[in-house]
Design a protein around this motif. Structure first.
Motif, PDB file in Angstrom:
ATOM      1  N   TYR A 145       0.539  -1.178   0.424  1.00  0.00           N
ATOM      2  CA  TYR A 145      -0.078   0.108   0.042  1.00  0.00           C
ATOM      3  C   TYR A 145       0.834   1.054   0.404  1.00  0.00           C
ATOM      4  CZ  TYR A 145      -4.502  -2.545   0.446  1.00  0.00           C
ATOM      5  OH  TYR A 145      -5.340  -4.080   0.311  1.00  0.00           O
ATOM      6  N   MET A 146       2.459   0.507  -0.511  1.00  0.00           N
ATOM      7  CA  MET A 146       2.997   2.002  -0.190  1.00  0.00           C
ATOM      8  C   MET A 146       3.302   2.682  -1.392  1.00  0.00           C
ATOM      9  SD  MET A 146       4.055   2.637   2.828  1.00  0.00           S
ATOM     10  CE  MET A 146       5.118   4.505   3.715  1.00  0.00           C
ATOM     11  N   THR A 156      -2.733   2.445  -4.888  1.00  0.00           N
ATOM     12  CA  THR A 156      -3.055   3.717  -3.902  1.00  0.00           C
ATOM     13  C   THR A 156      -4.724   3.522  -3.395  1.00  0.00           C
ATOM     14  OG1 THR A 156      -1.654   5.421  -5.575  1.00  0.00           O
ATOM     15  CG2 THR A 156      -3.921   6.238  -4.032  1.00  0.00           C
ATOM     16  N   ARG A 165      -9.579   6.007  -0.003  1.00  0.00           N
ATOM     17  CA  ARG A 165      -9.607   6.482   1.059  1.00  0.00           C
ATOM     18  C   ARG A 165     -10.060   7.440   1.550  1.00  0.00           C
ATOM     19  NH1 ARG A 165      -3.112   6.360   2.433  1.00  0.00           N
ATOM     20  NH2 ARG A 165      -2.552   6.638   0.270  1.00  0.00           N
ATOM     21  N   ALA A 210      -0.432  12.508 -12.542  1.00  0.00           N
ATOM     22  CA  ALA A 210       0.667  12.522 -13.028  1.00  0.00           C
ATOM     23  C   ALA A 210      -0.031  12.272 -14.417  1.00  0.00           C
ATOM     24  CB  ALA A 210       1.826  11.391 -12.585  1.00  0.00           C
ATOM     25  N   TRP A 214      -1.646  15.249 -15.818  1.00  0.00           N
ATOM     26  CA  TRP A 214      -1.185  16.428 -16.165  1.00  0.00           C
ATOM     27  C   TRP A 214      -0.086  16.403 -17.562  1.00  0.00           C
ATOM     28  CZ3 TRP A 214       4.337  16.535 -17.077  1.00  0.00           C
ATOM     29  CH2 TRP A 214       5.114  17.655 -16.991  1.00  0.00           C
ATOM     30  N   PHE A 251       3.933  17.293  -2.130  1.00  0.00           N
ATOM     31  CA  PHE A 251       3.358  16.644  -2.932  1.00  0.00           C
ATOM     32  C   PHE A 251       3.234  15.464  -2.737  1.00  0.00           C
ATOM     33  CE2 PHE A 251       1.417  14.417  -6.740  1.00  0.00           C
ATOM     34  CZ  PHE A 251       0.525  15.211  -6.789  1.00  0.00           C
ATOM     35  N   PRO A 293       0.223  10.096  -4.107  1.00  0.00           N
ATOM     36  CA  PRO A 293      -1.420   9.716  -3.579  1.00  0.00           C
ATOM     37  C   PRO A 293      -1.184   7.800  -2.509  1.00  0.00           C
ATOM     38  CG  PRO A 293      -0.727   9.455  -6.013  1.00  0.00           C
ATOM     39  CD  PRO A 293       0.918   9.536  -5.382  1.00  0.00           C
ATOM     40  N   ALA A 294      -0.285   7.182  -2.870  1.00  0.00           N
ATOM     41  CA  ALA A 294      -0.587   5.675  -2.120  1.00  0.00           C
ATOM     42  C   ALA A 294      -0.036   5.855  -0.794  1.00  0.00           C
ATOM     43  CB  ALA A 294       0.161   4.893  -3.405  1.00  0.00           C
ATOM     44  N   SER A 295       1.461   5.752  -0.002  1.00  0.00           N
ATOM     45  CA  SER A 295       1.921   6.163   0.496  1.00  0.00           C
ATOM     46  C   SER A 295       2.500   7.709   1.593  1.00  0.00           C
ATOM     47  CB  SER A 295       3.745   6.010   0.510  1.00  0.00           C
ATOM     48  OG  SER A 295       4.175   7.318  -0.363  1.00  0.00           O
ATOM     49  N   ARG A 296       2.063   8.838   1.032  1.00  0.00           N
ATOM     50  CA  ARG A 296       1.874  10.317   1.216  1.00  0.00           C
ATOM     51  C   ARG A 296       3.210  10.384   1.358  1.00  0.00           C
ATOM     52  NH1 ARG A 296      -4.384  11.183   2.288  1.00  0.00           N
ATOM     53  NH2 ARG A 296      -5.534   9.582   0.117  1.00  0.00           N
ATOM     54  N   TYR A 297       3.516   9.721   1.508  1.00  0.00           N
ATOM     55  CA  TYR A 297       5.371  10.717   1.892  1.00  0.00           C
ATOM     56  C   TYR A 297       5.355  11.424   0.248  1.00  0.00           C
ATOM     57  CZ  TYR A 297       7.663   6.766   4.804  1.00  0.00           C
ATOM     58  OH  TYR A 297       8.770   6.822   5.197  1.00  0.00           O
ATOM     59  N   LEU A 324       6.227   4.468 -10.791  1.00  0.00           N
ATOM     60  CA  LEU A 324       4.914   4.604 -11.472  1.00  0.00           C
ATOM     61  C   LEU A 324       4.052   5.545 -11.713  1.00  0.00           C
ATOM     62  CD1 LEU A 324       2.885   1.495  -8.686  1.00  0.00           C
ATOM     63  CD2 LEU A 324       5.474   2.605  -8.272  1.00  0.00           C
ATOM     64  N   HIS A 325       4.237   6.084 -10.338  1.00  0.00           N
ATOM     65  CA  HIS A 325       4.230   7.285 -10.289  1.00  0.00           C
ATOM     66  C   HIS A 325       3.992   8.739 -10.711  1.00  0.00           C
ATOM     67  CE1 HIS A 325       2.268   5.199  -6.913  1.00  0.00           C
ATOM     68  NE2 HIS A 325       4.018   4.852  -5.893  1.00  0.00           N
ATOM     69  N   GLY A 326       4.704   8.902 -11.630  1.00  0.00           N
ATOM     70  CA  GLY A 326       5.761   9.449 -12.257  1.00  0.00           C
ATOM     71  C   GLY A 326       6.581   9.791 -12.967  1.00  0.00           C
ATOM     72  N   TYR A 337       7.530  14.867 -14.363  1.00  0.00           N
ATOM     73  CA  TYR A 337       6.754  15.091 -14.262  1.00  0.00           C
ATOM     74  C   TYR A 337       6.853  16.274 -12.601  1.00  0.00           C
ATOM     75  CZ  TYR A 337       1.733  15.092 -11.044  1.00  0.00           C
ATOM     76  OH  TYR A 337       0.834  14.741 -10.015  1.00  0.00           O
ATOM     77  N   ASN A 392       8.405  19.627 -13.323  1.00  0.00           N
ATOM     78  CA  ASN A 392       7.526  20.192 -12.665  1.00  0.00           C
ATOM     79  C   ASN A 392       6.459  20.595 -11.027  1.00  0.00           C
ATOM     80  OD1 ASN A 392       4.971  21.402 -14.062  1.00  0.00           O
ATOM     81  ND2 ASN A 392       3.440  19.592 -12.371  1.00  0.00           N
ATOM     82  N   LEU A 393       6.282  19.367 -10.287  1.00  0.00           N
ATOM     83  CA  LEU A 393       6.137  19.240  -8.875  1.00  0.00           C
ATOM     84  C   LEU A 393       6.696  20.265  -8.119  1.00  0.00           C
ATOM     85  CD1 LEU A 393       4.810  15.880  -8.441  1.00  0.00           C
ATOM     86  CD2 LEU A 393       3.239  18.098  -9.078  1.00  0.00           C
ATOM     87  N   VAL A 436       6.006  23.970  -9.435  1.00  0.00           N
ATOM     88  CA  VAL A 436       5.039  24.207  -8.469  1.00  0.00           C
ATOM     89  C   VAL A 436       4.721  23.621  -7.154  1.00  0.00           C
ATOM     90  CG1 VAL A 436       2.873  23.711  -7.963  1.00  0.00           C
ATOM     91  CG2 VAL A 436       3.844  23.584 -10.570  1.00  0.00           C
ATOM     92  N   MET A 437       5.748  23.499  -6.042  1.00  0.00           N
ATOM     93  CA  MET A 437       5.956  22.958  -5.022  1.00  0.00           C
ATOM     94  C   MET A 437       6.930  24.347  -4.346  1.00  0.00           C
ATOM     95  SD  MET A 437       3.884  21.391  -3.983  1.00  0.00           S
ATOM     96  CE  MET A 437       2.493  21.104  -5.143  1.00  0.00           C
TER      97      MET A 437
END
Ligand SMILES: Cc1cc2nc3c(=O)[nH]c(=O)nc-3n(C[C@H](O)[C@H](O)[C@H](O)COP(=O)(O)OP(=O)(O)OC[C@H]3O[C@@H](n4cnc5c(N)ncnc54)[C@H](O)[C@@H]3O)c2cc1C
Lengths: 431, 275
Positions: A350-351, A354, A357, A415, A418, B188, B191-195, B255-257, B261, B264-265, B268-269
């Motif tokens: 789950y890290m 997604t 939630r 991503a 965007w 930012f 989306p999964a871990s929120r790290y 896999l998240h970006g 990307y 860009n973040l 923006v951040m």
């Protein structure tokens, strides 16, 4: 023929099993067609609604009932589609891109006539069975093959029995999941526990009711047709003659005074083989806001108007819709199984995977406009998978509407959104 | 999880002594990273030395800056945070929120409540996860990492993904830094871990030194962004950031970006850190 060895994990059916995929393709095509022809996507759909029933489709299914236009109108009203333009403009003022998407799903569930699935190659029949056991003290046990693992059968099934015999629900026990006790079932899936499993219970209750009336008529010396069951008693209509419900149960088991030739006891079994699939349908309208800087997309409104046929427990039905939409939003925007080129799973915890939630989800606005299903005794269509079937295309239609790029696959992660936005802005810049 | 021996240490010195006697011992702070890693059998320390009783390693102290008359800017207080201070304690410290609100806000957004009530700044800094939040803050705030044997500058301390200047048996006792005159953090969340998928910490010291540190996005852990530092040194504004070209070179793609990307973040951040 070529056989391929893979070390990726097996996949299996998921809520809606096949219908989310079909619905996604159809509803994305409808939306795309409307956009390309420059017509309102809801009008294009409305023009193509089936309005007379039964409607034989080219692929085995014969739609038996439905009122697609009423569901669409109801959803549009709840979603305040008329006010969308103003909301979009207001969002733009905050730097957000707002989009609206439809999905007018129809699905086939309540599976299924054994002969029909046999003709499709199934190795089993898809009936359900039930036993209604009235104990000598009047309590009732319902033995059902429809297993409950969170769908609330214990409540819904007990409600129809309580209503039929006018008894308190606490006197009714639903027994399931133990093959030492119950006839095996054909499975809780395909939104069939209501339309098929409960229909078997209804058929068994018909037999119990007939026997109860015979015993009461015999004891009370009245005609069977004059016997009514109400208020915990079995009465001769229009008189003060009655037996309490449990007295009938006791009479059946003591067998001191029952009609000649009648078997003692009060328990009946029935099998129910559906005559048709059932066809829940509805209109879902999703509204999103996209942050163009990051691609982050928020579902700001989600309206569902469903036709589930007869609804027995509205709260449980709403819960099913909520859960289904959450799952659909998960599929549309969040969940993704990813492998690298060597077959290593990259989303194994789950890290990285997604799960939807609570803070990913909106407050749902859930409505119904029901037509009765003619195919089963309770008129039910089923509600367990609709949310997961109808929602993904509504979400993607809304996001693609917001960003002005129809080329977007699920999951629409920040991503991905965007990146799709960059494609249109660079195209615009080039023009 | 494999078998392990559990010890409690009352002080950093006790912990060091215990650690020296073990085969392959590890310090246990909040256990938010170490315990899951052990459960998955990715780590199998022979011994765990639990620091939760080491009260001297816990808490925030703030030393007021001597007024030099000429310095008008806010900030400059020396802030010391004990290694065993939890994220929730950092987030909830009202004195700290007055002198360095950016660190309070950062701590308040780490993980979830359970993680914040167990996880510690020492554990986070020792672990140096490439997507963790504190490393960006400490790098941008020119922090000092205090251990049982020495003091290490943040810049020398963070050495890439999960790599630090810590010796195997070295124990972090605290981190310290000066409250900045201006500071902000834009995160930012993955989306999964929120790290952090991209976390940008911007800080301007009371002396006017600008630092910008980026976490989550680089392919080798936390790093300083020279282009953004130069732009913000000249003009502390979002317009200045707009003019910076943030390259995707050296950024992570997963896999998240993509790296593009993430580039860009970062921009923006950085802007969101400013406002
Ligand atoms: C669900 C979840 C979400 C999270 N989200 C975030 C997030 O958004 N941002 C973020 O920054 N972090 C996040 N974290 C990590 C969290 O901040 C942890 O607190 C941190 O990574 C480890 O701290 P700990 O106190 O739990 O250390 P432990 O797990 O106990 O230890 C981690 C490592 O550091 C070593 N160590 C600990 N203390 C010391 C010390 N004093 N001296 C030397 N070595 C030491 C240990 O031996 C071990 O190797 C998350 C964790 C989880 C489980």
């Amino acid at each position: 023929m070529q056989a391929v060895y893979t070390n990726t994990v097996p996949v299996d059916a998921y809520r809606g099993a096949g219908r989310p995929e079909a619905c996604y393709v159809i509803e994305r095509i409808m939306e795309t067609a409307a956009r390309e022809m420059g017509v309102d996507p809801s009008e294009l759909r409305a023009k193509n609604f089936v309005t007379s029933f039964p409607h034989q489709t080219p692929v085995i299914m014969a739609y038996d009932s439905g009122d697609f236009a009423t569901n669409q109108k109801q959803a549009q009203k709840a979603a305040d589609v008329a006010g969308f333009g103003a909301r979009k403009a207001e969002a733009l003022g905050r730097g957000k891109l707002r989009g609206l998407g439809y999905s007018n799903y129809i699905e086939a569930c309540g599976i299924a006539p054994s002969a029909a699935v046999g003709s499709l190659g199934a190795g089993v029949g898809l009936w359900e069975s039930a036993e209604v056991r009235v104990n000598p003290v009047g309590t009732i046990e319902i033995l059902t093959g429809s297993h409950s693992h969170g769908q609330g059968h214990e409540t819904t099934f007990a409600q129809i029995v309580a209503e039929r015999f006018d008894l308190p629900t606490e006197n009714i026990k639903i027994v399931h999941g133990d093959t030492d006790k119950v006839q095996f079932g054909m499975g809780t899936y395909g939104s069939r526990s209501g339309a098929v499993g409960m229909s078997a219970i209804v058929k068994a209750m018909d037999k119990v009711e007939a026997k109860v009336k015979k015993i009461a008529a015999h004891v009370l010396e009245a005609g069977e047709d004059d016997i009514v069951i109400e208020g915990g008693a079995v009465k001769v209509a229009g008189t003060d003659k009655q037996m309490l419900w449990h007295e009938v149960g006791l009479a059946a088991y003591t067998a001191h005074n029952i009609p000649d030739g009648m078997e003692p006891g009060l328990k009946e079994t029935a099998f129910y083989d559906p005559t048709n699939f059932t066809f829940p349908a509805g209109c879902y309208i999703c509204e999103v806001e996209v942050d163009p800087d990051t691609g982050v997309t928020e579902v700001v409104q989600f309206v569902a108007s469903d036709d589930f046929g007869t609804i027995i427990n509205p709260m449980i039905v709403e819960g099913q819709v909520h859960g289904g939409i959450a799952q659909g939003i998960g599929q549309a925007m969040l969940e993704n199984v990813v492998y690298d080129d060597a077959g290593q799973q990259l989303s194994a915890s789950y890290m990285d995977y997604t799960m939807p939630r609570a803070d990913d989800l909106p407050n749902y606005s859930v409505h119904h406009a029901s037509t009765t299903c003619p195919g089963n005794p309770l008129g039910m269509k089923g509600c367990g998978e609709a949310g997961a079937i109808g929602s993904p295309p509504a979400v993607i239609n809304a996001i693609t509407d917001a960003i002005g790029n129809n080329n977007l696959s699920m999951p629409a992660t920040p991503a991905a959104v965007w990146t799709a936005l960059q494609a249109v802005s660079s195209k615009l810049a080039a023009e | 999880m494999y078998e392990t021996n559990f010890h409690k240490a009352a002080t950093a010195q006790d912990a060091a002594a215990l650690l020296a006697k073990t085969d392959d011992g590890k310090i246990l702070a909040g256990g938010q990273t170490l315990i899951p890693t052990m459960k998955q059998r990715l780590a199998a320390p022979s011994d765990l030395i639990d620091l939760s009783q080491a009260v001297a390693l816990r808490g925030v102290t703030i030393t007021k800056r001597k007024k030099m008359g000429i310095m008008k800017a806010d900030g400059g207080e020396t802030i010391t945070i004990g290694a065993m201070t939890t994220h929730a304690e950092v987030a909830g410290n009202t004195e700290l929120a007055k002198v360095c609100p950016v660190i309070s806000g950062l701590a308040a957004n780490i993980g979830d409540p359970a993680v914040r009530h167990r996880g510690t700044i020492g554990g986070s800094v020792a672990n140096n996860d490439p997507a963790a939040d504190y490393p960006a803050a400490l790098m941008a705030l020119r922090a000092t990492i205090h251990t049982d044997s020495r003091e290490i500058k943040a810049e020398d301390y963070f050495q890439g993904m999960f790599a630090t200047a810590l010796a195997d048996d070295e124990i972090i006792t605290a981190v310290s830094f000066q409250a900045p005159a201006l500071g902000g953090y834009g995160k930012f969340p993955n989306p999964a871990s929120r790290y952090a998928m991209a976390g940008v910490f911007v800080a301007k010291s009371v002396e006017g030194d600008v630092r910008v540190a980026v976490t989550g996005a680089g392919d080798n852990g936390v790093y300083r962004h020279a282009g953004l530092e130069a732009a913000l040194s000249a003009d502390w504004s979002t317009a200045a950031i707009d003019a910076v070209e943030v390259s995707a070179d050296g950024l992570m793609s997963d896999l998240h970006g993509t790296a593009a990307y993430r580039a860009n973040l970062i921009k923006v951040m950085a802007k969101r850190a400013l406002v």
